[in-house]
Design a protein around this motif. Sequence first.
Motif, PDB file in Angstrom:
ATOM      1  N   SER A  21       0.873  -1.201   0.137  1.00  0.00           N
ATOM      2  CA  SER A  21      -0.077  -0.195   0.075  1.00  0.00           C
ATOM      3  C   SER A  21       0.790   1.156   0.200  1.00  0.00           C
ATOM      4  O   SER A  21       2.086   1.279   0.531  1.00  0.00           O
ATOM      5  N   CYS A  22       0.500   2.344  -0.548  1.00  0.00           N
ATOM      6  CA  CYS A  22       1.227   3.511  -0.574  1.00  0.00           C
ATOM      7  C   CYS A  22      -0.004   4.825  -0.310  1.00  0.00           C
ATOM      8  O   CYS A  22      -0.584   4.717  -1.413  1.00  0.00           O
ATOM      9  N   ALA A  23       0.076   5.341   0.571  1.00  0.00           N
ATOM     10  CA  ALA A  23      -0.863   6.470   0.611  1.00  0.00           C
ATOM     11  C   ALA A  23      -0.108   7.801   0.520  1.00  0.00           C
ATOM     12  O   ALA A  23       1.009   8.260   1.143  1.00  0.00           O
ATOM     13  N   GLY A  26      -0.385  15.397   2.217  1.00  0.00           N
ATOM     14  CA  GLY A  26       0.031  16.648   2.108  1.00  0.00           C
ATOM     15  C   GLY A  26      -1.153  17.622   1.333  1.00  0.00           C
ATOM     16  O   GLY A  26      -2.056  17.139   1.285  1.00  0.00           O
ATOM     17  N   ARG A  27      -0.542  18.665   0.783  1.00  0.00           N
ATOM     18  CA  ARG A  27      -1.409  19.713  -0.066  1.00  0.00           C
ATOM     19  C   ARG A  27      -1.716  19.331  -1.329  1.00  0.00           C
ATOM     20  O   ARG A  27      -1.299  19.977  -2.392  1.00  0.00           O
ATOM     21  N   ILE A  28      -2.531  18.188  -1.641  1.00  0.00           N
ATOM     22  CA  ILE A  28      -2.589  17.547  -2.966  1.00  0.00           C
ATOM     23  C   ILE A  28      -3.582  18.275  -3.521  1.00  0.00           C
ATOM     24  O   ILE A  28      -4.921  18.224  -2.944  1.00  0.00           O
ATOM     25  N   PHE A  29      -3.347  18.586  -4.532  1.00  0.00           N
ATOM     26  CA  PHE A  29      -4.613  19.107  -5.445  1.00  0.00           C
ATOM     27  C   PHE A  29      -5.285  18.077  -6.362  1.00  0.00           C
ATOM     28  O   PHE A  29      -6.580  17.743  -6.699  1.00  0.00           O
ATOM     29  N   ILE A  69      -2.616  -4.008  -9.700  1.00  0.00           N
ATOM     30  CA  ILE A  69      -2.417  -2.645  -9.204  1.00  0.00           C
ATOM     31  C   ILE A  69      -3.986  -1.834  -9.126  1.00  0.00           C
ATOM     32  O   ILE A  69      -4.583  -2.260 -10.202  1.00  0.00           O
ATOM     33  N   SER A  70      -4.048  -1.282  -8.003  1.00  0.00           N
ATOM     34  CA  SER A  70      -5.418  -0.730  -8.090  1.00  0.00           C
ATOM     35  C   SER A  70      -5.160   0.644  -7.235  1.00  0.00           C
ATOM     36  O   SER A  70      -4.242   0.838  -6.526  1.00  0.00           O
ATOM     37  N   ARG A  71      -6.147   1.353  -7.234  1.00  0.00           N
ATOM     38  CA  ARG A  71      -6.053   2.849  -6.293  1.00  0.00           C
ATOM     39  C   ARG A  71      -7.436   3.236  -5.834  1.00  0.00           C
ATOM     40  O   ARG A  71      -8.500   2.782  -6.497  1.00  0.00           O
ATOM     41  N   ASP A  72      -7.284   4.104  -4.819  1.00  0.00           N
ATOM     42  CA  ASP A  72      -8.666   4.453  -4.250  1.00  0.00           C
ATOM     43  C   ASP A  72      -8.498   6.038  -4.123  1.00  0.00           C
ATOM     44  O   ASP A  72      -7.659   6.553  -3.376  1.00  0.00           O
ATOM     45  N   ASN A  73      -8.893   6.490  -5.188  1.00  0.00           N
ATOM     46  CA  ASN A  73      -8.656   7.925  -5.325  1.00  0.00           C
ATOM     47  C   ASN A  73      -9.284   9.109  -4.192  1.00  0.00           C
ATOM     48  O   ASN A  73      -8.561   9.934  -3.899  1.00  0.00           O
ATOM     49  N   ALA A  74     -10.068   8.563  -3.466  1.00  0.00           N
ATOM     50  CA  ALA A  74     -10.781   9.323  -2.439  1.00  0.00           C
ATOM     51  C   ALA A  74      -9.585   9.269  -1.334  1.00  0.00           C
ATOM     52  O   ALA A  74      -9.578  10.371  -0.578  1.00  0.00           O
ATOM     53  N   LYS A  75      -8.823   8.218  -1.178  1.00  0.00           N
ATOM     54  CA  LYS A  75      -7.888   8.122  -0.074  1.00  0.00           C
ATOM     55  C   LYS A  75      -6.561   8.354  -0.820  1.00  0.00           C
ATOM     56  O   LYS A  75      -5.410   8.343  -0.027  1.00  0.00           O
ATOM     57  N   ASN A  76      -6.367   8.920  -2.001  1.00  0.00           N
ATOM     58  CA  ASN A  76      -4.705   8.903  -2.476  1.00  0.00           C
ATOM     59  C   ASN A  76      -4.103   7.889  -2.280  1.00  0.00           C
ATOM     60  O   ASN A  76      -3.033   7.870  -1.882  1.00  0.00           O
ATOM     61  N   THR A  77      -4.460   6.656  -2.411  1.00  0.00           N
ATOM     62  CA  THR A  77      -4.029   5.450  -2.088  1.00  0.00           C
ATOM     63  C   THR A  77      -3.783   4.565  -3.389  1.00  0.00           C
ATOM     64  O   THR A  77      -4.673   4.474  -3.848  1.00  0.00           O
ATOM     65  N   VAL A  78      -2.686   3.736  -3.316  1.00  0.00           N
ATOM     66  CA  VAL A  78      -2.331   2.790  -4.797  1.00  0.00           C
ATOM     67  C   VAL A  78      -1.943   1.423  -3.860  1.00  0.00           C
ATOM     68  O   VAL A  78      -1.076   1.528  -2.741  1.00  0.00           O
TER      69      VAL A  78
END
Length: 124
Positions: A21-23, A26-29, A69-78
């Motif tokens: 997992s990778c989260a 920060g100030r992510i746009f 590979i998958s991601r959760d855009n709401a959590k900014n996690t891959v």
Amino acid sequence: QVQLVESGGGLVQPGGSLRLSCAASGRIFSINVMGWYRQAPGKQRELVADISSGGSTNYADSVRGRFTISRDNAKNTVYLQMNSLKPEDTAVYYCNAHVTYWGGSGTYGPYDCWGQGTQVTVSR
């Protein structure tokens, strides 16, 4: 401005599974592509898999059919689900993200951001 924190590495026997997992924080746009790279001792860093914000994926030939590979855009996690692991998958795995972030007077980027790396060892 942005940090990537990986987790989930470790020691596993051949044929086993691990989930990385990778989260991002920060100030992510926005985050465009997120991906995983790996680097084995004495070798160059190589792309394992990446995924766009829309869900399009790309895999190295050596892992296609075994890794997802998958991601959760709401959590900014891959995530990287690794199955049927082989000794040659042993490496330090790095998370990567193309990040646009909020700054003092607007947005900046996208910039390439990297995690600190997590060790994956496949061995008996």
